[in-house]
Write an enzyme that holds these catalytic residues in place. Sequence first.
Site, PDB file in Angstrom:
ATOM      1  N   HIS A 223      38.428  29.071  51.178  1.00  0.00           N
ATOM      2  CA  HIS A 223      37.698  28.917  49.780  1.00  0.00           C
ATOM      3  C   HIS A 223      36.369  28.172  49.612  1.00  0.00           C
ATOM      4  O   HIS A 223      36.418  27.283  50.099  1.00  0.00           O
ATOM      5  CB  HIS A 223      38.639  28.404  48.923  1.00  0.00           C
ATOM      6  CG  HIS A 223      38.611  28.907  47.512  1.00  0.00           C
ATOM      7  ND1 HIS A 223      37.811  27.942  46.575  1.00  0.00           N
ATOM      8  CD2 HIS A 223      39.001  29.688  46.683  1.00  0.00           C
ATOM      9  CE1 HIS A 223      37.309  28.340  45.397  1.00  0.00           C
ATOM     10  NE2 HIS A 223      38.243  29.387  45.320  1.00  0.00           N
TER      11      HIS A 223
ATOM     12  N   CYS B 183      34.814  33.918  46.867  1.00  0.00           N
ATOM     13  CA  CYS B 183      35.212  33.737  45.460  1.00  0.00           C
ATOM     14  C   CYS B 183      33.854  33.715  44.652  1.00  0.00           C
ATOM     15  O   CYS B 183      32.935  32.787  44.821  1.00  0.00           O
ATOM     16  CB  CYS B 183      35.857  32.336  45.258  1.00  0.00           C
ATOM     17  SG  CYS B 183      35.732  31.850  43.522  1.00  0.00           S
TER      18      CYS B 183
ATOM     19  N   HIS C 192      38.354  36.251  45.282  1.00  0.00           N
ATOM     20  CA  HIS C 192      38.490  35.754  43.905  1.00  0.00           C
ATOM     21  C   HIS C 192      37.256  36.417  43.246  1.00  0.00           C
ATOM     22  O   HIS C 192      36.372  36.119  43.270  1.00  0.00           O
ATOM     23  CB  HIS C 192      38.357  34.401  43.938  1.00  0.00           C
ATOM     24  CG  HIS C 192      39.364  33.621  44.304  1.00  0.00           C
ATOM     25  ND1 HIS C 192      39.566  32.205  44.320  1.00  0.00           N
ATOM     26  CD2 HIS C 192      40.451  33.956  45.016  1.00  0.00           C
ATOM     27  CE1 HIS C 192      40.610  31.968  45.076  1.00  0.00           C
ATOM     28  NE2 HIS C 192      41.338  32.986  45.518  1.00  0.00           N
TER      29      HIS C 192
ATOM     30  N   ASP D 285      40.431  36.213  39.074  1.00  0.00           N
ATOM     31  CA  ASP D 285      40.417  34.808  39.211  1.00  0.00           C
ATOM     32  C   ASP D 285      40.191  34.261  37.895  1.00  0.00           C
ATOM     33  O   ASP D 285      39.134  34.726  37.237  1.00  0.00           O
ATOM     34  CB  ASP D 285      39.492  34.429  40.418  1.00  0.00           C
ATOM     35  CG  ASP D 285      39.415  33.039  40.505  1.00  0.00           C
ATOM     36  OD1 ASP D 285      40.447  32.295  40.236  1.00  0.00           O
ATOM     37  OD2 ASP D 285      38.526  32.248  41.152  1.00  0.00           O
ATOM     38  N   HIS D 286      40.857  33.429  37.298  1.00  0.00           N
ATOM     39  CA  HIS D 286      40.848  32.935  36.025  1.00  0.00           C
ATOM     40  C   HIS D 286      40.578  33.775  34.869  1.00  0.00           C
ATOM     41  O   HIS D 286      40.838  35.105  35.280  1.00  0.00           O
ATOM     42  CB  HIS D 286      39.672  31.832  36.086  1.00  0.00           C
ATOM     43  CG  HIS D 286      39.838  30.766  37.026  1.00  0.00           C
ATOM     44  ND1 HIS D 286      38.723  29.673  37.071  1.00  0.00           N
ATOM     45  CD2 HIS D 286      40.491  30.440  38.027  1.00  0.00           C
ATOM     46  CE1 HIS D 286      39.209  28.928  38.155  1.00  0.00           C
ATOM     47  NE2 HIS D 286      39.955  29.396  38.553  1.00  0.00           N
TER      48      HIS D 286
ATOM     49  N   TYR E 277      44.455  30.106  33.968  1.00  0.00           N
ATOM     50  CA  TYR E 277      45.481  31.063  34.186  1.00  0.00           C
ATOM     51  C   TYR E 277      46.199  31.692  33.128  1.00  0.00           C
ATOM     52  O   TYR E 277      47.339  31.779  33.126  1.00  0.00           O
ATOM     53  CB  TYR E 277      46.192  30.610  35.359  1.00  0.00           C
ATOM     54  CG  TYR E 277      45.567  30.158  36.702  1.00  0.00           C
ATOM     55  CD1 TYR E 277      45.363  31.373  37.507  1.00  0.00           C
ATOM     56  CD2 TYR E 277      44.834  28.950  36.968  1.00  0.00           C
ATOM     57  CE1 TYR E 277      44.641  31.131  38.624  1.00  0.00           C
ATOM     58  CE2 TYR E 277      43.990  28.859  37.998  1.00  0.00           C
ATOM     59  CZ  TYR E 277      43.994  29.692  38.880  1.00  0.00           C
ATOM     60  OH  TYR E 277      43.293  29.568  39.848  1.00  0.00           O
TER      61      TYR E 277
HETATM   62  C1  DNO Z   1      40.883  27.486  41.396  1.00  0.00           C
HETATM   63  C2  DNO Z   1      41.199  27.875  42.604  1.00  0.00           C
HETATM   64  C3  DNO Z   1      41.098  26.670  43.506  1.00  0.00           C
HETATM   65  C4  DNO Z   1      41.559  27.199  44.998  1.00  0.00           C
HETATM   66  C5  DNO Z   1      41.632  26.287  46.073  1.00  0.00           C
HETATM   67  C6  DNO Z   1      41.739  27.020  47.331  1.00  0.00           C
HETATM   68  O1  DNO Z   1      41.120  28.249  40.487  1.00  0.00           O
HETATM   69  O2  DNO Z   1      40.395  28.828  43.108  1.00  0.00           O
HETATM   70  O3  DNO Z   1      42.253  25.858  43.263  1.00  0.00           O
HETATM   71  O4  DNO Z   1      42.888  27.591  44.787  1.00  0.00           O
HETATM   72  O5  DNO Z   1      40.452  25.531  46.250  1.00  0.00           O
HETATM   73  O6  DNO Z   1      42.039  26.257  48.423  1.00  0.00           O
END
Ligand code: DNO
Length: 404
Positions: free
Chosen positions: A239, A277, A304, A360-361, A377
Amino acid sequence: MRQTWRWFGPKDGVATDDMMQAGVEGVVSALHHVPTGQIWSADEIRLRQDQIGSRRDGTASGLQWEVVESLPVSEDIKKQQGAWREHLDAYRSSLRNLAAAGIEVICYNFMPVLDWTRTDLAWRVGHGGTAMRFDVYDFAAFDIHILKRAGAAESFPAEVVAEAEKRFATMSDARREELTGNVVYGLPGAAENFSLADVRAHLAQYAKMPRETLRQHLVDFLSEVAPEAEKLGLRLCCHPDDPPFPLMGLPRVMSTEADYRAVMAAVDLPASGITLCSGSLGARADNDLPGMMARMGDRVHFLHLRNVTRDTDTIPCSFYEAEHLGGGTDMVALVKAVLVEEKKRRAAGRSDCSIPFRPDHGQDILDDLTRKAQPGYPAIGRLKGLAELRGVMTALEHGDGVGD
Ligand code: DNO
């Protein structure tokens, strides 16, 4: 594209029942309660699989644990000190246990001390809902005036330092405390939960580490674990840094395409891959997300998908988490690049031709504002993001030449 969703386990305010109604196909989860550096046992893995496989009333959900996020890398491994060799052994054992349980995709990050960083967890957006935000002036106010890190003022542009001083002078005690909590106490998914004193101690240990050293430690880590992952049929995926620029004087090594290229070339195995991401990388105007997917897509094992709106194109900059199709990344172009990559994989006979992604989010909207799930989340905000992304996928796959 495989539609997945992050779940923090039974304490998550969003349940497996909710995921089913959102049309989720697979689950992203982790054993957050196992201390970093220890082995994820077969029993603990099975328990989480059972929880994912059940609805609230105990009947089957039909969902499976498909992606691990994250199998955390210890600070000792990042610094190559203390128990780092034992932690590497434990990491390989956890990989073996995950492989035996049938889970193939393993996300991790290599950010020292802090995982993702935000100054605001519920920043009011124009429509009345809330989003997460990173404000560089507030962050500088924290770094210079609350943490009082030596050298902090020198690490920001003069204009940021001046504004940070003004902000700090008028900041209430409650806001100072909230800001400290947001930055330091760990956001969901962070492996560690530090106090201000812990952070100071950790920062001191990294104070003299050049980024080349941290990058070498990442390459060494991958050289130790990726061959094992390859043998087991697993796909590791790193990530990016979030945000993708140095904070608190800490080295950052996964912030740009050049960073990813260097590490992927150094450990050139399919099992050593990328979590692309778009939200993290999108906080730098010089990261071209669709282009990165087109150029490095064969090593992307997990996506992501989210968007951020930057206040400026400077590095560092302030930004907030936008709606999934808003913000600075051309999401349609990115999804198209993913579909093109999947098509190539199908032609090459690869078994991983449906790349897992998660919306993501999400912004907190409607009932999210009272449900109080984990920051970032929410149920409805993510469902909206997933639905929009699904719409883009469906439209692109519908006869424009990228589908089969
Ligand atoms: C936040 C996430 C991070 C991610 C880590 C992956 O929402 O994308 O906490 O899970 O950095 O290792």
